[in-house]
Scaffold this motif. Structure first.
Motif, PDB file in Angstrom:
ATOM      1  N   ARG A   1      -7.710  -1.869   0.609  1.00 14.78           N
ATOM      2  CA  ARG A   1      -7.475  -1.036   1.919  1.00 14.78           C
ATOM      3  C   ARG A   1      -8.610  -0.695   2.711  1.00 14.78           C
ATOM      4  O   ARG A   1      -8.523  -0.767   4.079  1.00 14.78           O
ATOM      5  CB  ARG A   1      -6.775   0.397   1.275  1.00 14.78           C
ATOM      6  N   GLY A   2      -9.721  -0.689   2.101  1.00 16.57           N
ATOM      7  CA  GLY A   2     -10.973  -0.500   3.020  1.00 16.57           C
ATOM      8  C   GLY A   2     -11.454  -1.914   3.791  1.00 16.57           C
ATOM      9  O   GLY A   2     -12.234  -1.609   4.474  1.00 16.57           O
ATOM     10  N   LEU A   3     -10.810  -3.012   3.457  1.00 19.45           N
ATOM     11  CA  LEU A   3     -11.002  -4.060   4.264  1.00 19.45           C
ATOM     12  C   LEU A   3     -10.008  -4.271   5.638  1.00 19.45           C
ATOM     13  O   LEU A   3     -10.509  -5.198   6.404  1.00 19.45           O
ATOM     14  CB  LEU A   3     -10.989  -5.277   3.378  1.00 19.45           C
ATOM     15  N   VAL A   4      -9.171  -3.798   5.658  1.00 18.88           N
ATOM     16  CA  VAL A   4      -8.147  -3.763   6.640  1.00 18.88           C
ATOM     17  C   VAL A   4      -8.338  -3.221   8.015  1.00 18.88           C
ATOM     18  O   VAL A   4      -8.845  -1.934   8.113  1.00 18.88           O
ATOM     19  CB  VAL A   4      -6.883  -3.159   6.125  1.00 18.88           C
ATOM     20  N   PRO A   5      -8.623  -4.060   8.993  1.00 19.12           N
ATOM     21  CA  PRO A   5      -8.887  -3.674  10.381  1.00 19.12           C
ATOM     22  C   PRO A   5      -7.808  -2.335  10.569  1.00 19.12           C
ATOM     23  O   PRO A   5      -6.747  -2.552  10.314  1.00 19.12           O
ATOM     24  CB  PRO A   5      -8.482  -4.834  11.323  1.00 19.12           C
ATOM     25  N   ALA A   6      -8.155  -1.597  11.757  1.00 17.51           N
ATOM     26  CA  ALA A   6      -7.322  -0.372  11.870  1.00 17.51           C
ATOM     27  C   ALA A   6      -6.102  -0.787  12.749  1.00 17.51           C
ATOM     28  O   ALA A   6      -5.138   0.176  12.540  1.00 17.51           O
ATOM     29  CB  ALA A   6      -8.417   0.516  13.031  1.00 17.51           C
ATOM     30  N   ASP A   7      -6.061  -1.967  13.306  1.00 21.67           N
ATOM     31  CA  ASP A   7      -4.773  -2.087  13.974  1.00 21.67           C
ATOM     32  C   ASP A   7      -3.880  -2.984  13.137  1.00 21.67           C
ATOM     33  O   ASP A   7      -2.902  -3.559  13.640  1.00 21.67           O
ATOM     34  CB  ASP A   7      -5.010  -3.050  15.387  1.00 21.67           C
TER      35      ASP A   7
ATOM     36  N   GLY B   1       0.972  -1.160   0.059  1.00 22.72           N
ATOM     37  CA  GLY B   1       0.100   0.016   0.062  1.00 22.72           C
ATOM     38  C   GLY B   1       0.828   1.179  -0.119  1.00 22.72           C
ATOM     39  O   GLY B   1       0.275   2.413   0.098  1.00 22.72           O
ATOM     40  N   ARG B   2       2.001   1.176  -0.322  1.00 30.23           N
ATOM     41  CA  ARG B   2       2.929   2.297  -0.127  1.00 30.23           C
ATOM     42  C   ARG B   2       3.313   2.948  -1.378  1.00 30.23           C
ATOM     43  O   ARG B   2       3.943   4.215  -1.369  1.00 30.23           O
ATOM     44  CB  ARG B   2       4.233   1.894   0.379  1.00 30.23           C
ATOM     45  N   TYR B   3       2.783   2.301  -2.561  1.00 26.24           N
ATOM     46  CA  TYR B   3       3.171   2.938  -3.668  1.00 26.24           C
ATOM     47  C   TYR B   3       2.131   3.600  -4.539  1.00 26.24           C
ATOM     48  O   TYR B   3       0.894   3.516  -4.339  1.00 26.24           O
ATOM     49  CB  TYR B   3       3.448   1.562  -4.930  1.00 26.24           C
ATOM     50  N   THR B   4       2.142   4.552  -5.374  1.00 21.95           N
ATOM     51  CA  THR B   4       1.230   5.402  -6.113  1.00 21.95           C
ATOM     52  C   THR B   4       1.738   5.424  -7.468  1.00 21.95           C
ATOM     53  O   THR B   4       2.773   4.936  -7.992  1.00 21.95           O
ATOM     54  CB  THR B   4       1.371   6.841  -5.645  1.00 21.95           C
ATOM     55  N   ALA B   5       0.834   6.210  -8.491  1.00 22.02           N
ATOM     56  CA  ALA B   5       1.281   6.404  -9.753  1.00 22.02           C
ATOM     57  C   ALA B   5       2.351   7.017  -9.864  1.00 22.02           C
ATOM     58  O   ALA B   5       3.056   6.888 -11.000  1.00 22.02           O
ATOM     59  CB  ALA B   5       0.158   6.948 -10.526  1.00 22.02           C
TER      60      ALA B   5
END
Length: 325
Positions: free
Chosen positions: A253-259, A208-212
Motif C-alpha cells: 500500500r505504501g508503494l501506490v501513487p496517490a491517484d 486492499g479492502r480486507y482485514t483480519a
C-alpha cells in the motif's frame, strides 16, 4: 485500451480482460442483471477478452457470457473444459473432449469456440500425445479455433509450451506469485504463445479492502477452500496464508501513487511484465469492471515501486509459495 498480439492465436487481445468465474459461482451470489452489467461495462471500456469455464456455476457463467456475446458480437471468448469430470488422466480423452465441447458450444450459442483451455488437469495430461492429437482434430473439425492450457505449476506450463499448437498458457501471476517471471514468461514469448494472468488480485487480497475481521459467505471459496479442501489451495489467496497476505498488502500500500487504487497498481504491475498478453481480473459489479480497466491507461510502475514489490515478495511470500507452484 492497449491490445497485444498472441502470435499462435493469430489475433490481438485487450491487455485487461475479464475473468468470469464470479459470474458463475464460488464468490457468493451475483444476480443475473449484475452479471450482464459487468460484461457490458467491461466491453464499454475496451475489454475484448472474456474468460469463462464450463464448470463455473455448472454452465451458468458460459450461458451468461453467451447472452452477452449475442448482444455484443465482436469479442473474444475463451472457455475451459475438464473440471466437471473426476480428475484422473483417463478422463482426458477425445470422446469426452467432444462431449464437453458440445455442451460449451450450446451454452455460449456458437458453432466454433474461439479458445478452449484444459482446466488445470492432472499433471500427466500435459505430456500426453493423445491429448494434443485430440485437440488438433477438434481444430480441424471446426469445433474450436485454438486451444491452450490453464496450469497450477510452472513445470506444467513449460511442458505445454513445448507443444507447437498450444496457443496460450493461463497461470497465476500477481504481486504475491512471482515465480512465472523466471522461466514461463520468457518461454511463452519465445514460442509466440500468450500468457493469460489469472488470480491477479490474489482473490481480492490485493484490492486492499480486507482485514483480519473480514468474513466471506459460506458458498465463497475464500471461506471453504482456504486449506485446499475443494481444489488447489493456490487458487485461493494465491496460496498465501491470509494473515501473511494482509501483512504484504500493508507494505504494498505504501508503494501506490496517490491517484491509483491498490488494485489498479497490482494490475499495472502485471501488465508491465514482459510476455504478459492479458490479465483477467473478475468483477462483481459494473463499477469494479470499469475500475479494473483503468490499469491499462496508467504509466508503468516506477523502478522504486517494482523493487518494493520484489522485496515484499522475497521477504514475506517467497518462503511460503515459491517452491510449491
Amino acid at each position: 485500451m492497449e491490445n497485444r498480439k498472441i502470435t499462435r492465436l493469430g489475433r490481438e487481445v485487450s491487455v485487461v480482460g475479464l475473468g468470469c468465474w464470479q459470474l458463475g459461482a464460488d464468490w457468493g451470489e451475483v444476480d443475473e442483471n449484475d452479471a450482464l452489467a459487468v460484461l457490458h461495462a467491461a466491453a464499454d471500456n475496451g475489454v475484448t477478452f472474456f474468460d469463462t469455464a464450463d464448470v463455473y456455476g455448472d454452465g451458468r457463467s458460459e450461458k451468461l457470457v453467451g447472452r452477452f456475446l449475442a448482444e455484443r458480437g465482436d469479442v473474444f471468448v475463451a472457455t475451459k473444459m475438464g473440471r466437471r469430470a473426476e480428475q484422473v488422466p483417463e478422463n482426458y480423452v477425445a470422446a469426452n473432449f467432444r462431449e464437453w465441447n458440445d455442451r460449451s458450444r450450446r451454452n455460449l450459442g456458437v458453432d466454433t469456440l474461439d479458445l478452449v483451455q484444459l482446466h488445470c488437469p492432472p499433471t500427466p495430461v500435459y505430456s500426453s500425445d493423445a491429448v494434443y492429437d485430440a485437440l488438433d482434430a477438434m481444430v480441424e473439425e471446426g469445433r474450436i479455433k485454438a486451444y491452450g492450457v490453464s496450469v497450477e505449476t510452472c513445470e506444467e506450463a513449460l511442458t505445454a509450451l513445448a507443444r507447437p499448437h498450444v496457443a496460450s498458457v493461463q497461470i497465476i501471476l500477481n504481486c504475491l506469485r512471482l515465480k512465472p517471471l523466471e522461466d514461463v514468461l520468457p518461454a511463452a514469448a519465445a514460442a509466440g504463445a500468450g500468457i493469460i494472468a489469472r488470480v491477479p488480485l490474489a482473490s481480492g487480497l490485493l484490492s486492499g479492502r480486507y482485514t483480519a475481521q473480514t468474513t466471506f459467505a459460506e458458498n465463497d471459496h475464500r471461506n471453504y477452500n482456504r486449506n485446499g479442501d475443494a481444489f488447489d489451495v493456490g487458487e485461493t489467496f494465491s496460496g498465501v496464508p491470509y494473515d501473511v497476505g494482509l501483512e504484504a498488502v500493508e507494505r504494498l500500500r505504501g508503494l501506490v501513487p496517490a491517484d491509483q487504487t491498490l488494485a489498479q497498481f497490482a494490475l499495472r504491475w502485471i501488465i508491465d511484465q514482459p510476455g504478459v498478453s492479458t490479465v483477467i481480473p473478475g468483477a462483481r459489479n459494473a463499477e469494479q469492471a470499469q475500475a479494473n480497466t483503468v490499469a491499462a491507461t496508467l504509466p508503468p510502475l516506477s523502478a522504486e515501486a517494482a523493487v518494493g514489490v520484489r522485496e515484499t515478495y522475497d521477504e514475506l511470500i517467497r518462503p511460503l509459495v515459491h517452491d510449491r507452484w
